[in-house]
Write a protein that holds these residues in place. Structure first.
Motif, PDB file in Angstrom:
ATOM      1  N   THR A 164      16.423  13.468  16.949  1.00 51.72           N
ATOM      2  CA  THR A 164      16.702  14.899  17.088  1.00 51.72           C
ATOM      3  C   THR A 164      17.669  15.151  18.236  1.00 51.72           C
ATOM      4  OG1 THR A 164      14.535  15.506  16.194  1.00 51.72           O
ATOM      5  CG2 THR A 164      15.673  17.158  17.521  1.00 51.72           C
ATOM      6  N   VAL A 165      17.417  14.492  19.369  1.00 50.34           N
ATOM      7  CA  VAL A 165      18.293  14.662  20.528  1.00 50.34           C
ATOM      8  C   VAL A 165      19.693  14.136  20.215  1.00 50.34           C
ATOM      9  CG1 VAL A 165      18.691  13.990  22.920  1.00 50.34           C
ATOM     10  CG2 VAL A 165      16.393  14.611  22.178  1.00 50.34           C
ATOM     11  N   LEU A 166      19.773  13.008  19.523  1.00 49.73           N
ATOM     12  CA  LEU A 166      21.075  12.464  19.140  1.00 49.73           C
ATOM     13  C   LEU A 166      21.838  13.444  18.256  1.00 49.73           C
ATOM     14  CD1 LEU A 166      20.146   8.750  18.384  1.00 49.73           C
ATOM     15  CD2 LEU A 166      21.768   9.520  20.111  1.00 49.73           C
ATOM     16  N   GLU A 167      21.135  14.036  17.307  1.00 54.02           N
ATOM     17  CA  GLU A 167      21.779  14.986  16.398  1.00 54.02           C
ATOM     18  C   GLU A 167      22.255  16.227  17.143  1.00 54.02           C
ATOM     19  OE1 GLU A 167      20.798  17.434  12.247  1.00 54.02           O
ATOM     20  OE2 GLU A 167      19.221  16.320  13.280  1.00 54.02           O
ATOM     21  N   GLU A 168      21.412  16.745  18.036  1.00 52.23           N
ATOM     22  CA  GLU A 168      21.740  17.981  18.740  1.00 52.23           C
ATOM     23  C   GLU A 168      22.815  17.789  19.803  1.00 52.23           C
ATOM     24  OE1 GLU A 168      17.998  19.231  20.261  1.00 52.23           O
ATOM     25  OE2 GLU A 168      17.335  20.139  18.371  1.00 52.23           O
ATOM     26  N   ASN A 169      22.970  16.555  20.298  1.00 59.93           N
ATOM     27  CA  ASN A 169      23.898  16.318  21.406  1.00 59.93           C
ATOM     28  C   ASN A 169      24.942  15.254  21.074  1.00 59.93           C
ATOM     29  OD1 ASN A 169      22.549  17.957  23.730  1.00 59.93           O
ATOM     30  ND2 ASN A 169      20.883  16.788  22.822  1.00 59.93           N
ATOM     31  N   SER A 170      25.303  15.180  19.806  1.00 59.96           N
ATOM     32  CA  SER A 170      26.259  14.150  19.386  1.00 59.96           C
ATOM     33  C   SER A 170      27.599  14.284  20.107  1.00 59.96           C
ATOM     34  CB  SER A 170      26.468  14.218  17.872  1.00 59.96           C
ATOM     35  OG  SER A 170      26.943  15.496  17.477  1.00 59.96           O
ATOM     36  N   ASP A 171      27.933  15.508  20.563  1.00 60.04           N
ATOM     37  CA  ASP A 171      29.215  15.720  21.239  1.00 60.04           C
ATOM     38  C   ASP A 171      29.309  14.992  22.576  1.00 60.04           C
ATOM     39  OD1 ASP A 171      30.191  17.367  19.236  1.00 60.04           O
ATOM     40  OD2 ASP A 171      29.385  19.186  20.133  1.00 60.04           O
ATOM     41  N   VAL A 172      28.166  14.700  23.203  1.00 63.40           N
ATOM     42  CA  VAL A 172      28.218  14.104  24.545  1.00 63.40           C
ATOM     43  C   VAL A 172      27.658  12.687  24.604  1.00 63.40           C
ATOM     44  CG1 VAL A 172      28.089  16.356  25.663  1.00 63.40           C
ATOM     45  CG2 VAL A 172      25.984  15.085  25.228  1.00 63.40           C
ATOM     46  N   ILE A 173      26.976  12.243  23.561  1.00 61.56           N
ATOM     47  CA  ILE A 173      26.325  10.933  23.604  1.00 61.56           C
ATOM     48  C   ILE A 173      27.334   9.810  23.818  1.00 61.56           C
ATOM     49  CG2 ILE A 173      25.030   9.239  22.269  1.00 61.56           C
ATOM     50  CD1 ILE A 173      23.308  11.482  23.352  1.00 61.56           C
ATOM     51  N   ASP A 174      28.465   9.851  23.122  1.00 64.83           N
ATOM     52  CA  ASP A 174      29.462   8.789  23.281  1.00 64.83           C
ATOM     53  C   ASP A 174      29.936   8.695  24.727  1.00 64.83           C
ATOM     54  OD1 ASP A 174      29.341   8.006  20.668  1.00 64.83           O
ATOM     55  OD2 ASP A 174      31.142   9.080  20.032  1.00 64.83           O
ATOM     56  N   SER A 175      30.175   9.844  25.348  1.00 63.08           N
ATOM     57  CA  SER A 175      30.652   9.847  26.733  1.00 63.08           C
ATOM     58  C   SER A 175      29.590   9.311  27.683  1.00 63.08           C
ATOM     59  CB  SER A 175      31.045  11.268  27.151  1.00 63.08           C
ATOM     60  OG  SER A 175      32.126  11.737  26.378  1.00 63.08           O
ATOM     61  N   LEU A 176      28.338   9.687  27.463  1.00 59.47           N
ATOM     62  CA  LEU A 176      27.261   9.210  28.326  1.00 59.47           C
ATOM     63  C   LEU A 176      27.046   7.712  28.152  1.00 59.47           C
ATOM     64  CD1 LEU A 176      24.782  12.180  27.881  1.00 59.47           C
ATOM     65  CD2 LEU A 176      26.141  11.640  29.902  1.00 59.47           C
ATOM     66  N   ALA A 177      27.214   7.229  26.927  1.00 56.03           N
ATOM     67  CA  ALA A 177      27.085   5.790  26.688  1.00 56.03           C
ATOM     68  C   ALA A 177      28.214   5.021  27.361  1.00 56.03           C
ATOM     69  CB  ALA A 177      27.071   5.507  25.190  1.00 56.03           C
ATOM     70  N   THR A 178      29.371   5.671  27.527  1.00 59.73           N
ATOM     71  CA  THR A 178      30.477   5.037  28.245  1.00 59.73           C
ATOM     72  C   THR A 178      30.154   4.905  29.726  1.00 59.73           C
ATOM     73  OG1 THR A 178      32.071   5.940  26.666  1.00 59.73           O
ATOM     74  CG2 THR A 178      32.933   5.217  28.793  1.00 59.73           C
ATOM     75  N   ILE A 179      29.465   5.904  30.271  1.00 61.74           N
ATOM     76  CA  ILE A 179      29.034   5.836  31.670  1.00 61.74           C
ATOM     77  C   ILE A 179      27.997   4.738  31.852  1.00 61.74           C
ATOM     78  CG2 ILE A 179      27.915   7.107  33.551  1.00 61.74           C
ATOM     79  CD1 ILE A 179      28.894   9.695  32.197  1.00 61.74           C
ATOM     80  N   ASP A 180      27.048   4.682  30.916  1.00 65.09           N
ATOM     81  CA  ASP A 180      25.947   3.717  30.996  1.00 65.09           C
ATOM     82  C   ASP A 180      25.510   3.397  29.574  1.00 65.09           C
ATOM     83  OD1 ASP A 180      23.682   2.245  31.441  1.00 65.09           O
ATOM     84  OD2 ASP A 180      22.522   3.868  32.350  1.00 65.09           O
ATOM     85  N   ASP A 181      25.797   2.181  29.121  1.00 67.58           N
ATOM     86  CA  ASP A 181      25.508   1.853  27.721  1.00 67.58           C
ATOM     87  C   ASP A 181      24.016   1.769  27.421  1.00 67.58           C
ATOM     88  OD1 ASP A 181      24.838  -0.539  28.915  1.00 67.58           O
ATOM     89  OD2 ASP A 181      26.459  -1.700  28.007  1.00 67.58           O
ATOM     90  N   SER A 182      23.170   1.848  28.460  1.00 67.67           N
ATOM     91  CA  SER A 182      21.725   1.858  28.234  1.00 67.67           C
ATOM     92  C   SER A 182      21.149   3.272  28.309  1.00 67.67           C
ATOM     93  CB  SER A 182      21.015   0.962  29.258  1.00 67.67           C
ATOM     94  OG  SER A 182      21.173   1.473  30.575  1.00 67.67           O
ATOM     95  N   PHE A 183      22.018   4.288  28.331  1.00 72.18           N
ATOM     96  CA  PHE A 183      21.548   5.671  28.448  1.00 72.18           C
ATOM     97  C   PHE A 183      20.582   6.016  27.321  1.00 72.18           C
ATOM     98  CE2 PHE A 183      21.845  10.203  27.452  1.00 72.18           C
ATOM     99  CZ  PHE A 183      21.530  10.751  28.688  1.00 72.18           C
TER     100      PHE A 183
END
Length: 260
Positions: free
Chosen positions: A84-103
């Motif tokens: 659910t969180v992935l679906e609701e925040n898909s716009d920022v997940i890629d960027s956060l994973a770039t900061i920390d791939d274990s986010f």
């Protein structure tokens, strides 16, 4: 086995609903029928299925989850929450994973996420500015990845208000500052210089945490949270970059020879 259990569990929404209900309280067939608004035959079929898998047991006329059933239900709900969180925040997940791939996406569960839109491209930066204008924090620590007059103004206002501040920024950002960093009020302002560019920001006040994501220098999302787990993650990111930065000494001092 895990895949088979998942297939069995998601084969019917009623099956998961039944486990969730029993997770709250043991219940008999009639109570489950009334609560789930499905037929008694359907309830009994799912109870039998769950019993055969070792998820449910009958004790004193009522059904309850077994220890395995408790863990199956917990694991499933965590999985669904994460989706659910992935679906609701898909716009920022890629960027956060770039900061920390274990986010962990669940860190965003209680966060406020402001994302730039074609109709309102400045929403993230205005959200940040307004939130910081209202802060009563006595200290602020942050990573500033770009030079922005609005962002510089926000932090200058904090300094003018006597807020003790610590800033980590790439060399180009510091060199573009309208006032030399070494001339700013050193007793309450500490600056660290990075030799690498960044595409994210972090701000830690006394009670709130902000993380910003950027796209080629444009502020595209602002995440605000008061949750301890999100703060712990952001603090670790901040301290990691501060350790690799060089402290800028005030006028009359010497720039540190290396990372602190």
């Amino acid at each position: 086995m895990g895949y088979d259990w998942g297939t069995q569990l998601f084969a019917s929404s009623h099956r998961l609903a039944l486990l969730r209900e029993l997770r709250s309280n043991p219940a008999d067939t009639k109570t489950l029928t009334d609560t789930l608004s499905i037929s008694r035959v359907t309830v009994q079929r799912h109870l039998n299925h769950c019993s055969n898998h070792g998820w449910v047991q009958k004790v004193n006329g009522q059904y309850e989850l077994t220890p395995v059933g408790e863990r199956v239900c917990t694991a499933t709900m965590t999985y669904l929450d994460r989706l659910t969180v992935l679906e609701e925040n898909s716009d920022v997940i890629d960027s956060l994973a770039t900061i920390d791939d274990s986010f962990d996406p669940l860190l965003l569960s209680e966060a406020t996420v402001s994302v730039a839109k074609p109709t309102d491209p400045h929403e993230p930066i205005y959200h940040y500015r307004n939130a910081m204008a209202d802060t009563t924090s006595e200290t602020v620590r942050g990573i500033l990845p770009i030079f922005s007059e609005l962002l510089i103004e926000v932090h200058r206002d904090l300094l003018d208000a006597g807020v003790e501040s610590e800033l980590v920024a790439p060399r180009p950002v510091l060199e573009a500052a309208p006032i030399p960093i070494s001339e700013l009020p050193s007793p309450i302002f500490t600056v660290y210089m990075l030799e690498e560019t960044l595409e994210f920001s972090v701000t830690l006040t006394d009670d709130r945490t902000f993380v910003g994501t950027y796209d080629t220098g444009t502020f595209v999302a602002c995440i605000e949270s008061t949750e301890p787990a999100f703060r712990e993650w952001a603090t670790e990111i901040y301290e990691r970059y501060r350790r690799h930065a060089t402290r800028v000494e005030p006028a009359g001092g010497d720039e540190s020879d290396g990372p602190t």
